[in-house]
Design an enzyme around this catalytic site. Structure first.
Site, PDB file in Angstrom:
ATOM      1  N   GLU A 209      29.550  20.442  58.909  1.00 34.47           N
ATOM      2  CA  GLU A 209      30.959  20.837  59.020  1.00 34.47           C
ATOM      3  C   GLU A 209      31.302  21.365  60.411  1.00 34.47           C
ATOM      4  OE1 GLU A 209      32.445  23.110  55.754  1.00 34.47           O
ATOM      5  OE2 GLU A 209      31.588  21.752  54.277  1.00 34.47           O
ATOM      6  N   LYS A 342      38.775  21.707  45.016  1.00 32.90           N
ATOM      7  CA  LYS A 342      38.380  20.466  45.685  1.00 32.90           C
ATOM      8  C   LYS A 342      38.788  19.311  44.786  1.00 32.90           C
ATOM      9  CE  LYS A 342      34.084  22.266  47.823  1.00 32.90           C
ATOM     10  NZ  LYS A 342      32.650  22.528  47.514  1.00 32.90           N
TER      11      LYS A 342
HETATM   12  P1  PGA Z   1      29.924  20.613  49.767  1.00 33.36           P
HETATM   13  O1  PGA Z   1      30.080  22.016  50.490  1.00 33.36           O
HETATM   14  O2  PGA Z   1      31.109  19.797  50.078  1.00 33.36           O
HETATM   15  O3  PGA Z   1      28.649  20.078  50.306  1.00 33.36           O
HETATM   16  O4  PGA Z   1      29.840  20.925  48.287  1.00 33.36           O
HETATM   17  C1  PGA Z   1      31.273  22.735  50.563  1.00 33.36           C
HETATM   18  C2  PGA Z   1      31.179  24.041  49.829  1.00 33.36           C
HETATM   19  O5  PGA Z   1      30.163  24.352  49.189  1.00 33.36           O
HETATM   20  O6  PGA Z   1      32.151  24.803  49.829  1.00 33.36           O
HETATM   21 ZN    ZN Z   2      31.080  26.276  48.340  1.00 35.02          ZN
END
Ligand code: PGA
Ligand code: ZN
Length: 437
Positions: A209, A342
């Site tokens: 990220e 998400k």
């Molecule tokens: P991930 O990480 O997209 O790999 O799940 C993001 C998070 O854990 O917030």
């Molecule tokens: Zn997370």
């Protein structure tokens, strides 16, 4: 009766996400010529209870291909939405659910469903001549620029497990606009990189990220480095810039032993000890938000930990997986006090929207979040503004898949000009959440 916002065509193809892993790109075309494209993201530290991401298996792309999911987009899913009015997102999304027939999209793939769902909302916005953020807003709800939490130091699954805690983030609580908030975050990252370089770390190595991926000796030392970096940047620690962390505790939870294994420190902790450790970090550093303090099914300890750490925003990510049923369980049992949202954890725009509403009704703050595998698509930014989530998390201030979202938010704020409203640190409070209901 047919309207010119009916879905007439659906295309899909295999594309790549920011980790170079195959993902789905999709275009929805409406009878009147409106069109929307979408590319879906993908997680690495995924929760067990997320909706199912369909991968091909086999040898091609190491089993990570999505040709079957693409076939499902242009096959059964396209058939299910053909002729439906794209401005009725709920109807489109429930047609996707029906075509799949399972609660977790395990037949046709949540990645396939989300591709159509997002492309549909973008096509509808385009056809009605509105920017996406205003198209997705409730009638009469003003656009709201979110408070960002920005990744500075990475560990866990996103950084080769250099340290156990996954994200150390800056929350620019003293900024008065979104643009200033990003500027503070940029300064904090530069300051942190400078301190890290002086300590002999290679700061050119960045994680999934865009965060600094240094092999630090302990989790606490990452907090020390971030605090020093914020101050090095000339920002007042806690006043201009506070700290957030994503523990992502599921990732180092040993379910058999029931212990949390901090490999970088060679320590094995019980749930209570981990919460105690977090409490000691909160006493020492200006931490305003902690995500996934414990593992995804450690419900009772989550409830206890939530009362111990009650002063801080406690986000459920793997805990809730953008699932209303799990969120309701958390609300009823007092587990976490905020939710990470998400869309690809649930598979449709409507379901993600409903989770935001349910959270706000319960006074749970909401943070709209990208995944560690992202793309150049920026639809997430518009959803945060239109849905008035108050907060957003998309990674660091570098790598194009991250800056695509920041750039879109900067654009929206600039275009709104004097009409732009910025959530600021108020978005961290339950009162903000309740006021959105
Ligand atoms: P991930 O990480 O997209 O790999 O799940 C993001 C998070 O854990 O917030
Ligand atoms: Zn997370």
């Amino acid at each position: 009766m047919s309207s010119n916002t009916d879905i007439s065509d659906v295309f899909a193809w295999e594309a790549f996400d920011s980790r170079g892993t195959p993902t789905i790109a999709c275009e929805v075309v409406l009878t009147g010529g409106g069109r929307g494209t979408a590319i879906v993201p993908s997680g690495a530290s995924t929760g067990t209870h997320e909706a199912v991401e369909l991968r091909d298996g086999g040898n091609r792309y190491g089993g990570r291909g999505v040709s079957r999911a693409v076939a499902n987009v242009v096959g059964p899913f396209a058939q299910a939405v053909h002729g439906r009015d794209a401005t009725d997102q709920m109807a489109v999304d429930s047609a996707l659910r029906q075509a799949d027939g399972t609660v977790d999209f395990s037949t046709l793939g949540a990645n396939a469903a989300l591709a159509i769902s997002v492309a549909t909302v973008k096509a509808a916005a385009a056809a009605t001549g509105q920017p996406l953020y205003s198209y997705v807003a409730d009638a009469g709800a003003a656009p709201l620029l979110p408070l960002p939490m920005v990744n500075i130091i990475s560990g866990g699954a996103h950084a080769g497990r250099a340290i156990d805690v996954q994200d150390f983030l800056v929350v620019p609580v003293g900024a008065r606009s979104f643009a200033e908030a990003i500027e503070f975050a940029w300064e904090a990252r530069r300051g942190t990189a400078e301190v890290a370089r002086q300590k002999g770390y290679n700061v050119a190595l960045v994680a999934d990220e865009g965060g600094i991926a240094a092999p630090l000796p302990s989790n606490r030392s990452a907090l020390e480095l971030l605090a020093a970096g914020i101050e090095r940047a000339g920002l007042r620690l806690g006043t201009d810039a506070a700290i957030a962390i994503d523990v992502a505790a599921t990732e180092f939870h040993n379910a058999q032993r029931g212990s949390y294994e901090l490999a970088s420190e060679n320590r094995h902790l019980t749930s209570e000890e981990l919460v105690e450790e977090l409490r000691s970090w909160c006493a020492e550093f200006p931490i305003v938000s902690i995500e996934d303090i414990l593992a995804e099914d450690d419900w009772d300890s989550w409830t206890a930990g939530t009362s111990t750490l009650a002063e801080v925003q406690l986000l459920g990510d793997d805990l809730f997986v953008t699932n209303s049923t799990r969120l309701m369980r958390g609300i009823e049992s007092g587990a976490a006090n905020a939710v990470l949202v998400k869309p690809n954890q649930v598979g449709t725009i409507s379901d993600a929207r409903e989770v935001v509403r349910a959270a706000h009704r319960a006074g749970y703050a909401t943070v709209l979040s990208a995944r560690s595998g992202e793309t150049e698509d920026s639809w997430l930014a518009d959803l945060a503004v239109g849905w008035r989530t108050g907060q957003i998390k998309v990674g660091s201030t570098m790598r194009s898949e991250r800056t695509a979202k920041w750039n879109r938010l900067l654009e929206i704020e600039a275009r709104l000009g004097a009409d732009a409203t910025y959530a600021g640190p108020a978005a961290l409070s339950p009162d903000f959440a309740s006021a959105q209901d």
